[in-house]
Design an enzyme around this catalytic site. Structure first.
Site, PDB file in Angstrom:
ATOM      1  N   ASP A 204       0.845  -1.192   0.000  1.00 17.31           N
ATOM      2  CA  ASP A 204       0.000   0.000   0.000  1.00 17.31           C
ATOM      3  C   ASP A 204       0.883   1.245   0.000  1.00 17.31           C
ATOM      4  OD1 ASP A 204      -3.229   0.475   1.036  1.00 17.31           O
ATOM      5  OD2 ASP A 204      -1.836   2.169   1.071  1.00 17.31           O
TER       6      ASP A 204
ATOM      7  N   ASN B 126     -12.773  -3.775   2.765  1.00 17.75           N
ATOM      8  CA  ASN B 126     -13.695  -2.649   2.866  1.00 17.75           C
ATOM      9  C   ASN B 126     -14.660  -2.716   1.691  1.00 17.75           C
ATOM     10  OD1 ASN B 126     -12.439  -1.555   5.161  1.00 17.75           O
ATOM     11  ND2 ASN B 126     -10.934  -0.451   3.910  1.00 17.75           N
TER      12      ASN B 126
ATOM     13  N   GLY C 102     -15.154   2.745   4.156  1.00 15.73           N
ATOM     14  CA  GLY C 102     -13.776   3.150   3.896  1.00 15.73           C
ATOM     15  C   GLY C 102     -13.231   2.722   2.549  1.00 15.73           C
ATOM     16  N   GLN C 103     -14.080   2.125   1.693  1.00 13.65           N
ATOM     17  CA  GLN C 103     -13.562   1.726   0.376  1.00 13.65           C
ATOM     18  C   GLN C 103     -13.385   2.964  -0.497  1.00 13.65           C
ATOM     19  OE1 GLN C 103     -15.925  -1.092  -1.892  1.00 13.65           O
ATOM     20  NE2 GLN C 103     -14.248  -1.471  -3.346  1.00 13.65           N
ATOM     21  N   SER C 104     -12.191   3.112  -1.062  1.00 16.71           N
ATOM     22  CA  SER C 104     -11.901   4.265  -1.912  1.00 16.71           C
ATOM     23  C   SER C 104     -11.474   3.862  -3.315  1.00 16.71           C
ATOM     24  CB  SER C 104     -10.808   5.127  -1.276  1.00 16.71           C
ATOM     25  OG  SER C 104      -9.610   4.386  -1.116  1.00 16.71           O
TER      26      SER C 104
ATOM     27  N   HIS D 225     -10.031  -5.560  -3.330  1.00 12.96           N
ATOM     28  CA  HIS D 225      -8.680  -5.689  -2.763  1.00 12.96           C
ATOM     29  C   HIS D 225      -8.782  -6.114  -1.311  1.00 12.96           C
ATOM     30  CE1 HIS D 225     -10.008  -1.501  -2.362  1.00 12.96           C
ATOM     31  NE2 HIS D 225      -9.348  -1.465  -1.212  1.00 12.96           N
ATOM     32  N   LEU D 226      -7.907  -7.029  -0.958  1.00  9.43           N
ATOM     33  CA  LEU D 226      -7.809  -7.520   0.410  1.00  9.43           C
ATOM     34  C   LEU D 226      -6.609  -6.850   1.059  1.00  9.43           C
ATOM     35  CD1 LEU D 226      -8.789  -9.648   2.521  1.00  9.43           C
ATOM     36  CD2 LEU D 226      -7.135 -11.232   1.497  1.00  9.43           C
ATOM     37  N   HIS D 227      -6.863  -6.116   2.155  1.00  8.31           N
ATOM     38  CA  HIS D 227      -5.750  -5.525   2.909  1.00  8.31           C
ATOM     39  C   HIS D 227      -5.145  -6.603   3.806  1.00  8.31           C
ATOM     40  CE1 HIS D 227      -6.739  -1.093   2.417  1.00  8.31           C
ATOM     41  NE2 HIS D 227      -7.917  -1.602   2.137  1.00  8.31           N
TER      42      HIS D 227
END
Ligand code: AMP
Length: 122
Positions: A40, A95, A101-103, A108-110
């Site tokens: 990230d 998210n 909080g998804q932007s 995508h997996l954090h």
């Protein structure tokens, strides 16, 4: 790998599709036929990696609807990265929606680790 298996669903305006395609740089830590993992750009933990499917879908639910095994592959890839980073404890986050909080609207997996992680998250 055949050229046919390289065909992926993409969105020309999607940031993560461009990283998957190599059109913009990413700090890649793992690539497979199905997923790409990269650090990230704004890490919130010592290890903060995003694992994304090559196919563009806006969120994990849409990815699962298209391919029920896809999110499992993201988790398996995250576990592999965590192992390489020496993490026994880590957090995986998906998210979904701006209110959560998804932007970036490419699934995508954090993968977060390397420090104490409080619960519940903010
Ligand atoms: P989310 O807020 O769950 O949609 O997560 C999107 C993540 O993408 C954020 O943590 C951002 O810091 C990260 N991000 C945005 N642009 C990039 C980039 N070019 N390379 C790597 N990570 C990025």
């Amino acid at each position: 790998m055949t050229s046919e298996s390289r065909q992926v669903d993409t969105d020309p305006d999607c940031l993560f599709c461009k990283i998957v395609a190599g059109e913009i740089p990413g700090d890649l830590v793992l690539t497979t036929d199905h997923v790409v993992a990269f650090r990230d750009v704004n890490p919130v933990a010592p290890t903060h990696v995003l694992v994304v499917p090559r196919h563009h879908r806006p969120d994990a639910a849409a990815t699962t609807e298209a391919d029920p095994e896809a999110v499992g592959r993201l988790v398996a890839a995250a576990a592999e990265v965590a192992g390489r980073e020496g993490l026994s404890d880590y957090r995986l986050v998906l998210n979904t929606g701006p209110g959560a909080g998804q932007s970036v609207f490419h699934t995508h997996l954090h993968l977060l680790g390397g420090r104490e992680l409080a619960w519940p998250p903010g």
